[in-house]
Design a protein around this motif. Structure first.
Motif, mmCIF file in Angstrom:
data_model
loop_
_atom_site.group_PDB
_atom_site.id
_atom_site.type_symbol
_atom_site.label_atom_id
_atom_site.label_comp_id
_atom_site.label_asym_id
_atom_site.label_seq_id
_atom_site.Cartn_x
_atom_site.Cartn_y
_atom_site.Cartn_z
ATOM 1 N N LYS A 108 0.812 -1.220 0.000
ATOM 2 C CA LYS A 108 0.000 0.000 0.000
ATOM 3 C C LYS A 108 0.849 1.276 0.000
ATOM 4 O O LYS A 108 0.352 2.345 -0.313
ATOM 5 C CB LYS A 108 -0.956 0.013 1.193
ATOM 6 N N ASN A 134 -3.812 -1.567 6.179
ATOM 7 C CA ASN A 134 -2.501 -1.208 5.656
ATOM 8 C C ASN A 134 -2.467 0.164 5.006
ATOM 9 O O ASN A 134 -1.484 0.893 5.115
ATOM 10 C CB ASN A 134 -2.039 -2.255 4.645
ATOM 11 N N GLY A 235 -8.642 -7.490 -2.984
ATOM 12 C CA GLY A 235 -9.547 -6.893 -2.008
ATOM 13 C C GLY A 235 -10.562 -6.101 -2.807
ATOM 14 O O GLY A 235 -11.622 -6.591 -3.176
ATOM 15 N N SER A 236 -10.190 -4.852 -3.151
ATOM 16 C CA SER A 236 -11.048 -4.038 -4.020
ATOM 17 C C SER A 236 -10.863 -4.428 -5.483
ATOM 18 O O SER A 236 -11.671 -4.073 -6.334
ATOM 19 C CB SER A 236 -10.692 -2.565 -3.858
ATOM 20 N N GLY A 237 -9.763 -5.121 -5.776
ATOM 21 C CA GLY A 237 -9.444 -5.471 -7.163
ATOM 22 C C GLY A 237 -8.537 -4.456 -7.840
ATOM 23 O O GLY A 237 -8.081 -4.671 -8.962
ATOM 24 N N LEU A 239 -5.433 -3.497 -7.137
ATOM 25 C CA LEU A 239 -4.054 -3.941 -7.343
ATOM 26 C C LEU A 239 -3.947 -4.789 -8.614
ATOM 27 O O LEU A 239 -3.094 -4.561 -9.465
ATOM 28 C CB LEU A 239 -3.562 -4.741 -6.128
ATOM 29 N N THR A 374 2.013 -9.338 -0.233
ATOM 30 C CA THR A 374 1.732 -7.905 -0.195
ATOM 31 C C THR A 374 1.825 -7.247 1.176
ATOM 32 O O THR A 374 1.817 -6.023 1.259
ATOM 33 C CB THR A 374 0.327 -7.671 -0.764
HETATM 34 C C1 LIG Z 1 -5.165 -3.802 0.270
HETATM 35 C C2 LIG Z 1 -4.428 -5.052 0.272
HETATM 36 C C3 LIG Z 1 -4.608 -6.008 -0.735
HETATM 37 C C4 LIG Z 1 -5.669 -5.892 -1.800
HETATM 38 O O1 LIG Z 1 -5.497 -4.818 -2.694
HETATM 39 P P1 LIG Z 1 -6.744 -4.254 -3.514
HETATM 40 O O2 LIG Z 1 -6.170 -3.179 -4.351
HETATM 41 O O3 LIG Z 1 -7.727 -3.743 -2.503
HETATM 42 O O4 LIG Z 1 -7.315 -5.368 -4.303
HETATM 43 C C5 LIG Z 1 -3.803 -7.134 -0.708
HETATM 44 N N1 LIG Z 1 -2.875 -7.330 0.254
HETATM 45 C C6 LIG Z 1 -2.673 -6.452 1.236
HETATM 46 C C7 LIG Z 1 -1.641 -6.744 2.267
HETATM 47 C C8 LIG Z 1 -3.440 -5.272 1.287
HETATM 48 O O5 LIG Z 1 -3.238 -4.401 2.279
#
Ligand SMILES: *Cc1c(COP(=O)(O)O)cnc(C)c1O
Ligand SMILES: [Zn+2]
Length: 405
Positions: A108, A134, A235-237, A239, A374
């Motif tokens: 992030k 994060n 998560g949101s997609g 990334l 991540t």
């Molecule tokens: C936010 C997050 C994700 C997911 O990212 P999105 O852009 O929301 O899909 C994955 N891993 C970690 C550790 C995150 O903090």
């Protein structure tokens, strides 16, 4: 000076001036930053002499004036060849992109530093975010360095370390009694009413650009030869979608030949709307009412970029697959005990999903695979495990008994 051309609607292609705008007036679609690609002359030789952080890809980032960069030295994290883990999983070429090694210990830092730098460039003095944890820390740290005020909105029930961390950087932390989708709505109203630059809402087109540097680095670290398969948590997609945009841009400016890599998305079983749509062959994402998973960073029931992530997965011939919480915990341990990398559940999930795909015969042993790890396990201690601990008196004979020598 930067090469940003416009903000372009992802749905209807209407273009706008690159200002503080994030939805299309015509169709309410999301906006993406578009560059003057023909004018970009980013070569391997140029990159070789630049500093090893995400700003080395400045021409493909949405900041016009380099003086507005807030530099926490984010990015250029190691891409590690994992012989031991690969052997256990039956893969000859497994790599981990270790994004736990960013300044606030998650990927992030990439989107946050681009979003907060853009806020500075647009003359916004207060920033913030709606966060699953994060992003709160990442935005706060970057705002601290840039001298901006920061308000972070978080749902109740996220890991304590993430809250402590955000407040240590001096942010106002507002816990909202609700889930992430409630937080997002409130932060959205706050952005409009109080003139806040919420990095993942009204600065979103700029913010998401930071994440694509993960793609740039993977390509560069493999000497501009892409892997066969990349596994990315959803998560949101954002990334996953941004990384695909990154590879497409590398192809566009000629740094890679062809973006043929399979892209797979990983979600926890207790919050897997994109996986469900993929498996059911749906063209839309049905929101999850009450996400229930230890992967707090991925507990987004209504993923803003879920549909766009799904489309990229299909376009790249990848998969969307889920993992149970128990399998995620097992994967975290496996990764830690074989490669010395300690991930949080949202990071460990890519290993759990990789294992499933190998078992299902969807990934073969000679494919070059990259798993994106991540976020760091140090932020999720309470949900990962209790340590195995032996307390003894400082006595050598006792010690010999305990360790059995
Ligand atoms: C936010 C997050 C994700 C997911 O990212 P999105 O852009 O929301 O899909 C994955 N891993 C970690 C550790 C995150 O903090
Ligand atoms: Zn539109």
């Amino acid at each position: 000076m930067g090469r940003i051309k416009s903000l372009k609607c992802r749905e209807c292609s209407t273009e706008y001036e690159p200002t503080l705008k994030y939805v299309c007036d015509e169709c309410f679609g999301p906006l993406d930053v578009i560059y003057d690609y023909d004018a970009i002359n980013l070569t391997k030789d140029k990159l070789n002499i630049r500093s090893r952080n995400l700003w080395r890809y400045f021409e493909l980032l949405p900041i016009l004036n380099p003086l507005n960069i807030i530099d926490l030295t984010v990015g250029f994290t190691p891409l590690i060849k994992c012989e031991k883990l690969g052997k256990i999983l039956g893969l000859n070429q497994l790599y981990i992109k270790n994004d736990t090694l960013n300044p606030t210990y998650s990927f992030k830092d990439r989107p946050a530093s681009v979003g907060v730098s853009k806020a500075l460039e647009l003359g916004i003095s207060s920033v913030g975010c709606a966060s699953t944890g994060n992003l709160a820390a990442a935005t706060s740290a970057c705002a601290a360095k840039g001298g901006l005020k920061c308000y972070v909105f978080i749902p109740s029930g996220i890991e304590r370390a993430k809250i402590v961390q955000a407040s240590a950087y001096g942010a106002y932390v507002i816990e909202v009694d609700g889930d992430y989708d409630d937080v997002n709505r409130l932060a959205s109203q706050a952005a409009d009413l109080f003139n806040l630059g919420i990095v993942n809402i009204n600065l979103r087109p700029y913010y998401v650009e930071g994440s694509k540097t993960l793609a740039f680095e993977i390509a560069e670290q493999l000497n501009w030869n892409l892997p066969d398969h990349i596994i990315i948590p959803i998560g949101s997609g954002a990334l996953l979608h941004s990384m695909c945009k990154g590879f497409e841009e590398l192809e566009r400016i000629g740094l890679i030949n062809e973006f043929y890599t399979k892209i797979t998305g990983a979600q926890p079983e207790g919050c897997s709307p994109v996986v469900k749509a993929f498996k059911n062959g749906n063209e839309e994402i049905i929101p999850i009412e009450h996400p229930d998973t230890i992967a707090k960073s991925l507990a987004i029931g209504e993923p803003g970029d879920g549909l766009y992530a799904l489309r990229k997965i299909k376009k790249q011939n990848g998969y969307a697959e889920s993992a149970r919480d128990l399998d995620i915990l097992e994967a975290i341990q496996l990764l830690a005990k074989t490669e010395g990398i300690f991930a949080e559940p949202a990071g460990g999930i890519t290993i759990a999903v990789l294992k499933r795909l190998v078992e299902q015969g969807k990934i073969s042993k000679d494919e070059k695979v990259v798993c994106c790890v991540t976020g760091s396990g140090l932020k999720s201690l309470e949900i990962i495990s209790t340590p195995i601990l032996k307390t003894i008196k400082p006595d050598i004979e006792l010690l010999a008994k305990v360790i059995g020598v």
